[in-house]
Design a protein around this motif. Structure first.
Motif, mmCIF file in Angstrom:
data_model
loop_
_atom_site.group_PDB
_atom_site.id
_atom_site.type_symbol
_atom_site.label_atom_id
_atom_site.label_comp_id
_atom_site.label_asym_id
_atom_site.label_seq_id
_atom_site.Cartn_x
_atom_site.Cartn_y
_atom_site.Cartn_z
ATOM 1 N N TRP A 138 0.888 -1.178 0.084
ATOM 2 C CA TRP A 138 -0.135 0.032 0.006
ATOM 3 C C TRP A 138 0.838 1.296 -0.035
ATOM 4 C CZ3 TRP A 138 -4.409 -0.193 -1.594
ATOM 5 C CH2 TRP A 138 -5.477 -1.235 -1.476
ATOM 6 N N GLU A 139 2.245 0.989 0.527
ATOM 7 C CA GLU A 139 2.958 2.303 0.527
ATOM 8 C C GLU A 139 3.433 2.926 -0.857
ATOM 9 O OE1 GLU A 139 5.725 2.650 3.924
ATOM 10 O OE2 GLU A 139 4.572 1.242 4.859
ATOM 11 N N TRP A 140 3.471 1.645 -1.839
ATOM 12 C CA TRP A 140 3.828 2.125 -2.908
ATOM 13 C C TRP A 140 2.623 2.650 -3.699
ATOM 14 C CZ3 TRP A 140 8.380 2.157 -5.553
ATOM 15 C CH2 TRP A 140 9.463 1.700 -5.078
ATOM 16 N N PHE A 141 1.378 1.991 -3.527
ATOM 17 C CA PHE A 141 0.248 2.612 -4.075
ATOM 18 C C PHE A 141 -0.019 4.023 -3.557
ATOM 19 C CE2 PHE A 141 -4.264 3.262 -3.753
ATOM 20 C CZ PHE A 141 -4.711 2.860 -5.125
ATOM 21 N N ILE A 142 0.325 4.506 -2.511
ATOM 22 C CA ILE A 142 0.116 5.742 -1.772
ATOM 23 C C ILE A 142 0.981 6.629 -2.436
ATOM 24 C CG2 ILE A 142 0.691 7.123 0.119
ATOM 25 C CD1 ILE A 142 -0.519 4.661 1.751
ATOM 26 N N LEU A 143 2.241 6.247 -2.748
ATOM 27 C CA LEU A 143 3.057 6.970 -3.433
ATOM 28 C C LEU A 143 2.701 7.231 -4.907
ATOM 29 C CD1 LEU A 143 6.107 8.220 -3.933
ATOM 30 C CD2 LEU A 143 6.771 6.075 -4.663
ATOM 31 N N LEU A 144 2.387 6.112 -5.580
ATOM 32 C CA LEU A 144 1.892 6.467 -7.209
ATOM 33 C C LEU A 144 0.636 7.449 -7.302
ATOM 34 C CD1 LEU A 144 2.095 5.487 -9.896
ATOM 35 C CD2 LEU A 144 0.232 3.823 -9.421
ATOM 36 N N VAL A 145 -0.385 7.222 -6.310
ATOM 37 C CA VAL A 145 -1.539 8.085 -6.173
ATOM 38 C C VAL A 145 -0.948 9.743 -5.820
ATOM 39 C CG1 VAL A 145 -3.871 8.781 -5.156
ATOM 40 C CG2 VAL A 145 -3.019 6.299 -5.622
#
Length: 310
Positions: A138-145
């Motif tokens: 989810w930390e990668w997801f948050i970075l992308l968004v």
């Protein structure tokens, strides 16, 4: 059937048939669900109301009953969900005249709004606190968004094939149907199909992360595991607390992205295109408070420029 309805038929039955004829397979599932929820409220509030009895007073009472449990904006949305069916019934002679004319939309006092976006310093703190390992999280997801402004469903649908590292773009052409069991579905609207420019740092990070992964598989969806928006928001909440910044939602990251671009001087038109808004009016309405603040700064700048001419 809808064409067999008379003034003596129940309004809730007419509305149900109207949905089947005009909305099913014509609108996105998420929109259809809103209409179906409106139907449940009609059945609860006025189950015995007949079409021929639907006048301005009856309609206003319907709105008032709904408004007791909802804020004004939600009641306004309910009003719009009903209005199309009612006007069709008027055209068909089932309802004598338009009962929605001059309707008064009421509602509960809005709850205090949570902060919708972070400022630049807060976002930097949040991103600096992310623990970006070699495994997708989810930390990668948050970075992308945070760096692209993608919608939740758009980010879920991102595959390795969507990255074009040579042109520094991320292609948005689909969403992930997380509310209905998963799978790729079309974007919210035609304007949502776009290519989003990404910075070199994100390119370096994701080129290493996705190396060797299947080109057509979504990065953030694990096989046979259902995705919930609440799960992602809970993960973001923990990270916000750890970073010591205000708690926002995943959609709040999208607002943060757009807000920072506007404060940096990016035009509203460019922001609208990057976000995939169907109309620039949507962007202006959503970020009106920021645009007004920028206009005030522009006025100050104009005044200082004019003063310097003396």
């Amino acid at each position: 059937m809808l064409n067999e309805m008379t003034k003596d038929d129940l309004f809730c039955r007419y509305y149900k048939e109207w949905l089947a004829v005009y909305k099913e397979d014509a609108v996105r599932q998420v929109t259809l669900n809103k209409y179906k929820l409106a139907l449940k409220w009609i059945e609860q509030i006025c189950p015995a109301l007949r079409l021929g009895e639907m006048d301005r007073i009856a309609y206003q009472n319907l709105l008032n009953q709904y408004a007791k449990d909802h804020e004004r904006q939600t009641t306004m949305d309910f009003h719009h969900l009903l209005k199309g069916a009612i006007l069709d019934a008027v055209d068909e002679g089932l309802i004598p005249r338009d009962p929605t004319r001059k309707a008064i939309v009421k509602g509960k006092t809005p709850r205090p709004k949570k902060k919708r976006y972070l400022n630049q310093f807060e976002l930097q703190k949040l991103l600096a606190s992310l623990e970006l390992g070699q495994e997708i999280s989810w930390e990668w997801f948050i970075l992308l968004v945070a760096k692209t402004g993608l919608r939740f469903s758009e980010a879920l649908a991102v595959t390795p094939a969507d990255f074009d590292f040579n042109r520094q773009t991320l292609s948005v052409s689909k969403t992930w149907d997380y509310k209905n069991g998963g799978g790729f579905v079309p974007t919210k609207n035609q304007s949502s199909i776009r290519k989003v420019q990404i910075d070199w740092q994100l390119i370096v990070q994701f080129s290493a992360l996705i190396k060797g992964l299947p080109e057509d598989k979504p990065l953030f969806v694990k096989k046979d595991r259902k995705i919930y928006n609440s799960t992602a928001n809970a993960a973001l909440e923990r990270l916000c607390k750890r970073a010591g910044v205000p708690t926002i939602s995943i959609h709040g990251l999208r607002h943060t992205h757009a807000s920072l671009l506007l404060f940096a001087g990016v035009s509203v038109a460019s922001v609208a295109k990057r976000l995939g808004h169907a109309s620039i009016n949507t962007t202006e309405k959503t970020y009106l408070h920021i645009i007004q603040e920028l206009e005030n700064k522009d006025v100050d700048l104009v005044m200082r420029s004019l003063t310097s001419l003396v």
